[in-house]
Write an enzyme that holds these catalytic residues in place. Structure first.
Site, PDB file in Angstrom:
ATOM      1  N   LYS A  90      55.637  32.784  42.924  1.00 26.53           N
ATOM      2  CA  LYS A  90      55.926  33.960  42.103  1.00 26.53           C
ATOM      3  C   LYS A  90      57.038  34.781  42.753  1.00 26.53           C
ATOM      4  O   LYS A  90      57.103  34.891  43.990  1.00 26.53           O
ATOM      5  CB  LYS A  90      54.638  34.775  41.959  1.00 26.53           C
ATOM      6  N   SER A 171      49.937  38.958  35.542  1.00 29.01           N
ATOM      7  CA  SER A 171      51.380  39.045  35.722  1.00 29.01           C
ATOM      8  C   SER A 171      52.017  37.769  36.266  1.00 29.01           C
ATOM      9  O   SER A 171      53.240  37.641  36.289  1.00 29.01           O
ATOM     10  CB  SER A 171      51.715  40.203  36.677  1.00 29.01           C
ATOM     11  N   SER A 195      45.633  38.783  37.361  1.00 29.31           N
ATOM     12  CA  SER A 195      46.988  38.226  37.262  1.00 29.31           C
ATOM     13  C   SER A 195      47.117  36.774  37.696  1.00 29.31           C
ATOM     14  O   SER A 195      48.166  36.169  37.486  1.00 29.31           O
ATOM     15  CB  SER A 195      47.970  39.088  38.051  1.00 29.31           C
TER      16      SER A 195
END
Length: 520
Positions: A90, A171, A195
């Site tokens: 990420k 996310s 997330s």
């Protein structure tokens, strides 16, 4: 997007050449044990990223790193099961290489860190190739109250792969999409509350949200030191366990990791994976918190899963939470973010926009047109700054104690202790918050799919919230540092059901496979 200049070397390759007679595994289903040549993934990213926007940038040194690891292997040396395996991280997990670490914001483009994040360093030590940075909900979904999952100013709007223009959840949106369609073997996400597990269920994936403190947060762009954690998003429980094994452990840069039991010794997660793990397990259902908003399809699949586990020898009991509907405090995240963001910014060795506080970042965001303010507002930051204090204030401590009670005696941990449970089981769509406020772990596995006839529903910006063939998941929630047990239970359920393999396929999958590249 910021991909074209990074992938120009691929244009020189005949991406559709094959090695006749060779049998190469399908990259949407390939596992660590299958994988020998991972660089096909670069071509797969180039093929679908203009549609899905899952990747912010690829590692320009990936080919060179792969060559070094291949040479090491030919000399009879490997660094473990991740040797030469491409992993996507990420874009809030810092790497001290040629890639950015942006959290999806132009505020951090060009910023430099003093060294790899501990998580990135552990991946490299295990022999993994950090292939790319995944797009995400900007600032890990902690900026706006009118934005969308998977949108960032730097990377655009991620969409998931099971239905056109599908909300990927967030996310760790790009991480979920990348793993779901084989843009790498697996990906890393971060979770503050949902997330990892939520985009994992949207991608028909296994997602592991570790106990806060099992994986280091050093040089990961933060929201909350009390809730943030980093974990794998993979297509099988075994792959997730192998990756967790590599990234877990104590770190002098993150004092939360000093709480790892047994003097910091990390269990052998892979050895714990037994098909018989459900036999004798004691599992709890908090019936008084099962959401009335869950669809009949999800609830039917949930109760089918309960029966499957009972048939495998598990004992399933009622394990209600004593506080069924707590009002968790937003103050904890706000005050933590004020402190923790400033701490991250203070460690940058190059800070191109001279940003040192949340107020600095807000001012930049509101003034820099590509950040799309005010269409995407800064409401969460506004509220955090309006508090007038950070996480050193007694008022923060008082709010934190409320969360600890709601997630402890009043919630998940209390239910586990009172009922002597190995795990609590819930629909993934309902699981995140109770674990988040106590820093407790979750493992989500594929459970089912919405029917092909399901009506499409969209949010106000047009992303598909629910629709035909969209996946959903089942979560195993546990006490702190119980990942070994949760992974074993998840593995046994996965092997009993094989939901991922049996369900609908994504509407979009790259068609470049290992055999197309293996001749080079």
């Amino acid at each position: 997007m910021h991909m074209g200049r990074k992938l120009s070397l691929l244009r020189a390759l005949d991406l559709h050449s094959t090695v006749k007679g060779a049998d190469f595994p399908d990259l949407i289903n390939v596992t660590i044990e299958d994988l020998e040549n991972g660089l096909t993934y670069l071509a797969r990213i180039a093929q679908v990223n203009p549609i899905l926007h899952a990747i912010n940038e690829v590692n320009p040194d990936a080919l060179a790193i792969a060559a070094e690891l291949d040479a090491m292997r030919t000399q009879g040396k490997t660094l473990g099961p991740l040797h030469g395996i491409p992993i996507i991280v990420k874009d809030n997990i810092a790497t001290a290489d040629k890639m950015n670490n942006t959290a999806g914001s132009y505020a951090l483009v060009g910023a430099k860190v003093p060294r790899d994040s501990t998580i990135a360093a552990k991946l490299r030590q295990a022999g993994a190739i950090i292939l790319a940075k995944a797009n995400l909900s900007q600032w890990a979904n902690y900026r706006s109250n009118n934005s969308t999952n998977g949108w960032s100013a730097y990377g655009g709007q991620v969409t998931a792969a099971y239905y056109p223009n599908m909300d990927p959840s967030g996310s760790s949106s790009g991480s979920g999409v990348a793993s779901s369609i084989g843009l790498a073997l697996a990906a890393l996400g971060t979770e503050t509350s949902g997330s990892i597990v939520s985009p994992s269920q949207r991608g028909n994936l296994v997602g592991v949200k570790p106990t806060v403190g099992l994986t280091s947060r050093y040089l990961v762009v933060p929201i909350s030191s009390h809730q943030d954690t980093i974990g794998p998003m993979a297509r099988t429980v075994k792959d997730a366990a192998i990756i967790l094994q590599a990234i877990a452990g104590r770190d002098s840069y993150d004092n939360y990791t000093s709480a790892i039991p047994n003097n910091g010794k990390v269990p052998n997660y892979v050895a714990a994976l037994k098909k018989s793990a459900l036999k004798g397990a004691r599992l709890g259902i908090p019936y008084n918190t099962l959401s009335t908003t869950a669809s009949a399809v999800e609830m039917a699949a949930f109760y089918d899963a309960v029966k499957t586990m009972q048939d495998a020898g598990a004992q399933v009991v009622a394990a209600n939470f004593t506080v069924p509907n707590p009002r968790t405090s937003s103050i904890v995240l706000g005050a933590d973010f004020v402190s923790d963001l400033a701490a991250y910014l203070s460690q940058l060795t190059h800070n191109p926009h001279d940003l040192h506080t949340l107020e600095d970042v807000r001012n930049f965001t509101q003034a820099f047109q590509p950040e799309m303010y005010p269409d995407r507002n800064t409401a969460q930051w506004d509220a955090a700054l309006a508090l007038g204090y950070n996480n050193t204030d007694i008022r923060f401590w008082q709010e934190l104690q409320k969360n600890y009670y709601w997630g402890g005696e009043g919630g998940l941990l209390g239910a586990i202790e009172r009922n002597k449970l190995d795990a609590v089981i819930m629909l993934t769509s309902q699981a995140a918050g109770r674990a988040a406020i106590q820093g407790a772990p979750i493992v989500t596995v594929p459970l089912g799919f919405f029917p092909a006839t399901w009506n499409v529903t969209r949010n106000t910006r047009g992303l598909v919230q629910l629709g035909p063939n969209i996946p959903f998941g089942l979560s195993f929630l546990g006490s702190k540092f119980s990942e070994e047990k949760l992974l074993a239970l998840a593995y046994a359920f996965e092997q009993k059901t094989l939901v991922r393999a049996k369900g609908p396929k994504p509407y979009i999958v790259p068609n470049i496979e290992l055999g197309d590249i293996a001749g080079f």
